[in-house]
Motif scaffolding. Sequence first.
Motif, PDB file in Angstrom:
ATOM      1  N   SER A 156       0.851  -1.187   0.000  1.00  0.00           N
ATOM      2  CA  SER A 156       0.000   0.000   0.000  1.00  0.00           C
ATOM      3  C   SER A 156       0.889   1.239   0.000  1.00  0.00           C
ATOM      4  O   SER A 156       2.089   1.168   0.262  1.00  0.00           O
ATOM      5  CB  SER A 156      -0.886   0.005   1.244  1.00  0.00           C
ATOM      6  N   GLY A 206       1.027   3.650   2.106  1.00  0.00           N
ATOM      7  CA  GLY A 206       1.611   3.903   3.424  1.00  0.00           C
ATOM      8  C   GLY A 206       2.805   2.999   3.692  1.00  0.00           C
ATOM      9  O   GLY A 206       3.824   3.430   4.230  1.00  0.00           O
ATOM     10  N   THR A 264       3.197  12.704   3.118  1.00  0.00           N
ATOM     11  CA  THR A 264       1.873  12.067   3.176  1.00  0.00           C
ATOM     12  C   THR A 264       0.899  12.621   2.152  1.00  0.00           C
ATOM     13  O   THR A 264      -0.264  12.226   2.122  1.00  0.00           O
ATOM     14  CB  THR A 264       1.242  12.240   4.576  1.00  0.00           C
ATOM     15  N   ASP A 275      -3.685   7.948   0.632  1.00  0.00           N
ATOM     16  CA  ASP A 275      -5.098   7.954   1.011  1.00  0.00           C
ATOM     17  C   ASP A 275      -5.185   8.371   2.476  1.00  0.00           C
ATOM     18  O   ASP A 275      -4.318   8.014   3.279  1.00  0.00           O
ATOM     19  CB  ASP A 275      -5.690   6.548   0.835  1.00  0.00           C
ATOM     20  N   PRO A 276      -6.241   9.113   2.833  1.00  0.00           N
ATOM     21  CA  PRO A 276      -6.327   9.686   4.182  1.00  0.00           C
ATOM     22  C   PRO A 276      -6.138   8.656   5.304  1.00  0.00           C
ATOM     23  O   PRO A 276      -5.488   8.953   6.307  1.00  0.00           O
ATOM     24  CB  PRO A 276      -7.733  10.280   4.231  1.00  0.00           C
ATOM     25  N   GLU A 277      -6.654   7.434   5.122  1.00  0.00           N
ATOM     26  CA  GLU A 277      -6.557   6.477   6.224  1.00  0.00           C
ATOM     27  C   GLU A 277      -5.149   5.912   6.398  1.00  0.00           C
ATOM     28  O   GLU A 277      -4.864   5.210   7.355  1.00  0.00           O
ATOM     29  CB  GLU A 277      -7.590   5.350   6.061  1.00  0.00           C
ATOM     30  N   LEU A 278      -4.243   6.213   5.433  1.00  0.00           N
ATOM     31  CA  LEU A 278      -2.872   5.688   5.512  1.00  0.00           C
ATOM     32  C   LEU A 278      -1.882   6.712   6.045  1.00  0.00           C
ATOM     33  O   LEU A 278      -0.714   6.414   6.253  1.00  0.00           O
ATOM     34  CB  LEU A 278      -2.401   5.221   4.127  1.00  0.00           C
ATOM     35  N   ASP A 292      -1.684   8.318   8.952  1.00  0.00           N
ATOM     36  CA  ASP A 292      -1.222   8.217  10.337  1.00  0.00           C
ATOM     37  C   ASP A 292      -0.076   7.225  10.522  1.00  0.00           C
ATOM     38  O   ASP A 292       0.835   7.466  11.311  1.00  0.00           O
ATOM     39  CB  ASP A 292      -2.387   7.831  11.258  1.00  0.00           C
ATOM     40  N   GLU A 293      -0.103   6.100   9.754  1.00  0.00           N
ATOM     41  CA  GLU A 293       0.951   5.099   9.934  1.00  0.00           C
ATOM     42  C   GLU A 293       2.308   5.672   9.550  1.00  0.00           C
ATOM     43  O   GLU A 293       3.338   5.307  10.135  1.00  0.00           O
ATOM     44  CB  GLU A 293       0.647   3.832   9.127  1.00  0.00           C
ATOM     45  N   GLU A 297       0.130  18.707   6.765  1.00  0.00           N
ATOM     46  CA  GLU A 297      -0.603  18.213   7.931  1.00  0.00           C
ATOM     47  C   GLU A 297      -0.331  19.156   9.097  1.00  0.00           C
ATOM     48  O   GLU A 297       0.667  19.021   9.803  1.00  0.00           O
ATOM     49  CB  GLU A 297      -0.136  16.797   8.282  1.00  0.00           C
ATOM     50  N   GLU A 343      -7.443  20.050   0.309  1.00  0.00           N
ATOM     51  CA  GLU A 343      -7.359  18.931  -0.614  1.00  0.00           C
ATOM     52  C   GLU A 343      -7.182  19.409  -2.054  1.00  0.00           C
ATOM     53  O   GLU A 343      -6.444  18.821  -2.833  1.00  0.00           O
ATOM     54  CB  GLU A 343      -8.614  18.067  -0.508  1.00  0.00           C
TER      55      GLU A 343
END
Lengths: 281, 273
Positions: free
Chosen positions: B153, B155, B179, B183-186, B188-189, B210, B264
């Motif tokens: 992925s 991330g 970042t 994709d937004p959900e990736l 944070d990792e 960010e 965005e």
Amino acid sequence: MSVPPGAVDVASARPRVRPLRWVAGAVLLVLLAQFAWFLLTNPRFEWPVAGKYLFDPNILRGLGMSLLLTVIGMVLGSALGVLLAAGRLSGFAPMAWACGVYVAVFRGIPPLVQLIFWFNLGYLLPRISLGVPFGPTFVSWPTNSVISSLTAAIIGLTLHEAAYMAEIVRAGILAVDGGQRDAARAMGFTAGQSFVKVVLPQAMRVIVPPTGSQFISLLKGTSLVSVIAMADLLYSVQVIYNRTYEIVPLLIVACAWYLAVVTVLSLGQRRLERHFGKGQR
Amino acid sequence: MSDTPVLRVRGVRKRFGDHQALDGVDLDVHEGEVVTVIGPSGSGKSTLVRCVHQLESIDGGAMYLDGELLGYEMHRGHLRPLPDRRVAAQRGRMGMVFQQFNLFPHWSVLRNVVEAQVAVHRRRPGEAREEALRLLDRVGLAGKADAHPRTLSGGQQQRVAIARALATRPRIMLFDEPTSALDPELVDEVLSVVLDLARGGMTMIIVTHEMSFAREVADRCVFMEQGRVAEVGTPEEIFDNPASPRLRAFLSRFSGRAAQAADERMLEEETTS
């Protein structure tokens, strides 16, 4: 026409009848039958004669020479092509210009003309010398002793092939994402390391398919050297039919060998493409 | 903090055609310091880190890594550019993480992390391999050593890219919007890996959109606008007491949902440009 809702499953559908396909199929079949009839019944094909010469030592020797010229032309042409491509993409304008002119000239003159030209180099340049430009010479040979049919064929095919390979390699290098070069440099790779380790392997994906076609067209292109009395496959066939007048069967022998080698090369090309395509999907 | 900054940027200028991308940038980054760089699109943030890493040449000013002039040397009383080999060696002392990851797709994850150690820093392959596995473990990808980058992925790819940059034991790490392509959900990792590096004392410059991260991770925060450093300060100074109206306007676009959409859009513009 309406169908009752709920009782339908398209898995049970039958294919449609396509009448035009039946017609086209019938036409193809007739043409094929006619051609087969022509091949088998026309006595002038002299199939037994073709069969007799297929593995004739002289012809196999000619085939070997054609293959040798193809391999030499391809190896030297590719090496020179990579250098030319690197030169055209270098930031040094005179070098880029010179390499561009080379490609334009050697791609623009028909290979047959180039072969005859190299074969007759002795007329333009009676002696070939090594020495200081515009100064003393160290060694010198008469051109006609250096330029045989073989060297003329190798020089002609190589220089012509290099021009095409230069364009293919250049396209491959340009197709590599600029971020890859950035990343390679960011790792501390020198320009050379970055080219060899990162750019070229990825450019191969774009370079290999047209190079396979070049290989095939160079193999066929070697038949041109028969005009400078180079004993390739076509020339060996010509030598025999000039004596026996069995022109058609001997040309069929040549066709059979060209087709056989091209088929093998095509299979090899497909394997190479699969190898260099990895990491891309 | 020692006296000599790890990185010293003095009056750096860079022009692309008619566009003055950097217009006299000054910046010092000290040992163990984390500097985040924020600012609108086209303000020169990415150009700054690309220039520091010598991926772009600069038109004026000077940059020093541990006091050593980057990209140039004195020769008979004149400055002249360093040869390619020495520039490459200087780059090897810095680590760079790109927006688009730029992993080498024809190599396995492990080889991506091993190669520069062996080819640039002359480590033994076994030693380089051990270091690579340790770093992959650190970014949470110990099990992916033999995978190909394309199978990961976004991330995960970016975390491999971070491990790859760390493998050469850089004096400073440069992050160019790490970042923005995720994709937004990736997001944070990746940010948690960067945060972990910051806590470990790594010297870093992080260009990012960010805002909450830029505030959390930073020792100092830089606001860039039109190729200049418009404001520098502690995160509290920049985010709680912005001095200039422009910084206030920039920050206000990042609060509330309308601002999110604007953000965005801006990211998209930067990605396509």
